[in-house]
Every structure is written in structure tokens, then in C-alpha cells.
Design a protein around this motif. Sequence first.
Motif, PDB file in Angstrom:
ATOM      1  N   LEU A   1     -12.168  -3.766 -38.176  1.00 45.90           N
ATOM      2  CA  LEU A   1     -10.830  -3.227 -38.003  1.00 45.90           C
ATOM      3  C   LEU A   1     -10.522  -2.244 -39.126  1.00 45.90           C
ATOM      4  O   LEU A   1     -10.938  -2.444 -40.266  1.00 45.90           O
ATOM      5  N   ASN A   2      -9.793  -1.180 -38.812  1.00 49.51           N
ATOM      6  CA  ASN A   2      -9.458  -0.176 -39.824  1.00 49.51           C
ATOM      7  C   ASN A   2      -7.975   0.162 -39.776  1.00 49.51           C
ATOM      8  O   ASN A   2      -7.207  -0.431 -39.012  1.00 49.51           O
ATOM      9  N   ILE A   3      -7.569   1.122 -40.586  1.00 50.84           N
ATOM     10  CA  ILE A   3      -6.164   1.516 -40.667  1.00 50.84           C
ATOM     11  C   ILE A   3      -5.646   1.992 -39.313  1.00 50.84           C
ATOM     12  O   ILE A   3      -4.488   1.753 -38.960  1.00 50.84           O
TER      13      ILE A   3
ATOM     14  N   TYR B   1      -4.688  -1.090 -37.110  1.00 46.48           N
ATOM     15  CA  TYR B   1      -3.406  -1.704 -37.461  1.00 46.48           C
ATOM     16  C   TYR B   1      -2.234  -0.784 -37.147  1.00 46.48           C
ATOM     17  O   TYR B   1      -1.199  -1.231 -36.628  1.00 46.48           O
ATOM     18  N   ASN B   2      -2.358   0.494 -37.453  1.00 43.82           N
ATOM     19  CA  ASN B   2      -1.265   1.421 -37.142  1.00 43.82           C
ATOM     20  C   ASN B   2      -0.972   1.456 -35.652  1.00 43.82           C
ATOM     21  O   ASN B   2       0.187   1.532 -35.226  1.00 43.82           O
ATOM     22  N   THR B   3      -2.028   1.421 -34.840  1.00 43.02           N
ATOM     23  CA  THR B   3      -1.861   1.455 -33.389  1.00 43.02           C
ATOM     24  C   THR B   3      -1.107   0.227 -32.893  1.00 43.02           C
ATOM     25  O   THR B   3      -0.169   0.331 -32.087  1.00 43.02           O
ATOM     26  N   VAL B   4      -1.504  -0.951 -33.390  1.00 44.21           N
ATOM     27  CA  VAL B   4      -0.848  -2.188 -32.950  1.00 44.21           C
ATOM     28  C   VAL B   4       0.582  -2.265 -33.482  1.00 44.21           C
ATOM     29  O   VAL B   4       1.506  -2.668 -32.757  1.00 44.21           O
TER      30      VAL B   4
ATOM     31  N   CYS C   1      -6.052  -7.710 -46.010  1.00 45.74           N
ATOM     32  CA  CYS C   1      -7.441  -7.377 -45.676  1.00 45.74           C
ATOM     33  C   CYS C   1      -7.984  -6.248 -46.552  1.00 45.74           C
ATOM     34  O   CYS C   1      -9.140  -5.841 -46.394  1.00 45.74           O
ATOM     35  N   GLY C   2      -7.147  -5.734 -47.452  1.00 39.69           N
ATOM     36  CA  GLY C   2      -7.590  -4.677 -48.347  1.00 39.69           C
ATOM     37  C   GLY C   2      -7.457  -3.281 -47.775  1.00 39.69           C
ATOM     38  O   GLY C   2      -8.015  -2.324 -48.322  1.00 39.69           O
ATOM     39  N   ILE C   3      -6.712  -3.150 -46.679  1.00 38.95           N
ATOM     40  CA  ILE C   3      -6.499  -1.838 -46.064  1.00 38.95           C
ATOM     41  C   ILE C   3      -5.178  -1.271 -46.567  1.00 38.95           C
ATOM     42  O   ILE C   3      -4.124  -1.874 -46.369  1.00 38.95           O
ATOM     43  N   GLU C   4      -5.228  -0.135 -47.234  1.00 46.33           N
ATOM     44  CA  GLU C   4      -4.020   0.462 -47.804  1.00 46.33           C
ATOM     45  C   GLU C   4      -3.216   1.188 -46.728  1.00 46.33           C
ATOM     46  O   GLU C   4      -3.764   2.001 -45.984  1.00 46.33           O
TER      47      GLU C   4
ATOM     48  N   SER D   1       1.753   4.051 -41.342  1.00 46.16           N
ATOM     49  CA  SER D   1       2.035   2.622 -41.533  1.00 46.16           C
ATOM     50  C   SER D   1       3.446   2.423 -42.080  1.00 46.16           C
ATOM     51  O   SER D   1       4.252   1.662 -41.514  1.00 46.16           O
ATOM     52  N   TYR D   2       3.743   3.096 -43.185  1.00 44.33           N
ATOM     53  CA  TYR D   2       5.056   2.941 -43.812  1.00 44.33           C
ATOM     54  C   TYR D   2       6.176   3.377 -42.872  1.00 44.33           C
ATOM     55  O   TYR D   2       7.222   2.705 -42.772  1.00 44.33           O
ATOM     56  N   THR D   3       5.989   4.480 -42.195  1.00 44.39           N
ATOM     57  CA  THR D   3       7.038   4.987 -41.304  1.00 44.39           C
ATOM     58  C   THR D   3       7.367   3.979 -40.207  1.00 44.39           C
ATOM     59  O   THR D   3       8.544   3.687 -39.942  1.00 44.39           O
ATOM     60  N   ALA D   4       6.328   3.416 -39.582  1.00 43.69           N
ATOM     61  CA  ALA D   4       6.537   2.466 -38.489  1.00 43.69           C
ATOM     62  C   ALA D   4       7.179   1.174 -38.986  1.00 43.69           C
ATOM     63  O   ALA D   4       8.128   0.653 -38.372  1.00 43.69           O
TER      64      ALA D   4
END
Length: 364
Positions: free
Chosen positions: A243-245, A248-251, A274-277, A282-285
Motif C-alpha cells: 500500500l502507498n500514499i 490511502y488518499n484514494t480511500v 505505517c510510515g507513510i507521510e 491527504s491533509y486537504t481531504a
Amino acid sequence: MTKWSIVKRINVYGASSFISLKHLVLAPADLSSNCSFSGLINTGEEDEEELLKKMVKHSESGSNIISKIDYMNLVDKYTRYGNLSAAYDLLQSLQEKNICLPISVSENLLVAAGEQNDWKLSCRIFREILVSAGKPLSSDCYLNLARAFINTDDCTHLSSLLKEISESSLSCRLIVLNRVIFAFAESRQIDKVLVILEQMKEWQCKPDVITYNSVLDILGRAGLVNEMLELFSSMKEDCDVSLNIITYNTVINGMKKACRFDMCLVLYNEMVQCGIEPDLLSYTAVIDSLGRSGNIKEALRLFVEMKKRQIQPSVYVYRALIDCLKKSGDFHRALQLSDELKNTSSLDLAGPQDFKRHLRSHRR
């Protein structure tokens, strides 16, 4: 017996029969010759019967020079009049004689097959284009293949085609499968997207994180959040997929659109653990979802964290926070943020171009 065996066919768009060139191609002695058969062909209003009679007569006279343009005109006539099987048969015959017409001829035939919802012929044509193109196919090719299946639930030929691609030696086979999935999503055939994904798990060319992320996005846009969460869970169980950024952004965005604001923060925290910055998306959502759910304190904390990490907030984030502060009655803090926004140069704010850049990088 002439050099050509002549087969009679019935024109499905007219009352009269005409002569077909199925398996009846006369191989040119020299296609690079300046001699051409084009002068004998009226590419305007002449019907197929007269056109083909001239070609037969010319062949019986002993000449064997026929230009590619003549063949293209004939395939085009078949295609325009709806006799797609005759056009495809002629193309096959030409290939057997090592006579290759421009790829655009097959692409036009694929368009017509898609419009007629002829999924069997569409699969055959798509296969031929993929093998002979020698370069990445246009998005239109994928969309025309998908359109052929809009009015059917029969995926037998589609599955057979995609499995063949999966087992082929094509270096771009996974890219092709991913683009097929995207095309079916664009034509709103999500059920078939899920069928393809499940079948891919059993094929030689298995889905990768790009495949999964694309399907997650498709499900999120369609509002199928339960299916999206189920697929997200299965990704975690797949040892071959990281899994990548983007995942997570999509979900998170899918949850936000479905007003499942509680899940947005849960997913955000899981991503960080999970260590993904987190990035701009991400912040906007998450800040927007926290503000809408009334969790202003946490939204402001992430807003400060975002700026400390030198990720430029967007005007959308400012407006979302100001709106939520007003609704909660904190007019003083809302005024402070409004003044901060006014005093911030537009060059220092993330804008639409920044979101587009992030989205483009996510799709690669």
C-alpha cells in the motif's frame, strides 16, 4: 478458374448481392511501384458490386498491381455500409499475403464494431491492433472495446482475450490490462471491472498496486464505499502488494465523498503509523472531513502540522476551516484565518495546478 475464387454474399444493408473479397486477395507484385489500380476505382458513389467487378476484370487481364489505397477504400466501404465481417475478413486475407494497411483502418473498424455492440468482433480486432501496432494504443481503442460490451453480461470473449494478453510475451501486458479496466470504468461498467480484477488474481499477470488503486478510485467515485473498504482490506492481506500514499488518499477521499468522516481520521492515523507521510491531498481531504464532522480542534492541529512540514495549504483548506469555525460559533478564530488568507500571496497558496500535478503523479 481465375486467379480469384469469387464468393457471393448478401449485403445486409441492401437488397442486392455483391461480390466479396474474403480470402481472395491478389498479392501485388510490387506495392512500391508507381503503377496503381486506383484509377479504376470510383471512391465516391460507386457501389461495391461494380467496384469489385472492375477489380476482378482487372485481375483477369493479367495485371497484378493493386495499391494499398485501393484495399483501404474497399475496407472503408465495407465498414461504412455495416458489413464488418467482410471488412475484417479482407484485412485477415491481406495479412496472410503480408500486405499491411495503416493501423487507422483497423481502428475505424473497431469503432464500428463497438457502435454495433459486436463484442466478439471487437475482441478480434483489438487483438490484431495490439499485436500489429508496435506502439501504445490510444485511449480511444480501449474505450471502443469497452463500448462493445455495454449491452451484454457475457464476458466470455473478453476474459479469453485478457487472459491471452496476460499469458503473452508483451512487455506492456499489465499496462494493457490496467488500461482496459480504466476504459470499462469510464463506460460505467463497474461490474465487469470487478470481474476482470478477480480473474486477474488467477492469471499469470496478476494485479499490482496500480490496478488496485485504479479500482479503489472507481468504487469511490461510484459511491460503493463498502466494496471499496472490502477491496482495501484484501490489499492488506496480499503479500505481493504494498500500500502507498495513493492507496490511502484514494480511500480517504472516497470516505469523504460518502460523508464517512469518522473513517477519514482512522485511515489517516493508520497511514501515518505505517510510515507513510501525508501530502497535500491527504491533509486537504482529512482537514476538510474533520471540519465537516465538527472536530475543529483536530482539524486546526493538522493545519498547523501541515504548515510546519512546509506543505502549502490551499485556499480550499482555508475556506473549509473558516466555514466550520463560523458554524461552531468561533468567529474570532474564523476572522483570524480570514485575515491570514487575505495577507497570504496567491503564489504561496496551493492551487488547482498543484492538485493536478499530484493527481498526475498518482496515476503513473
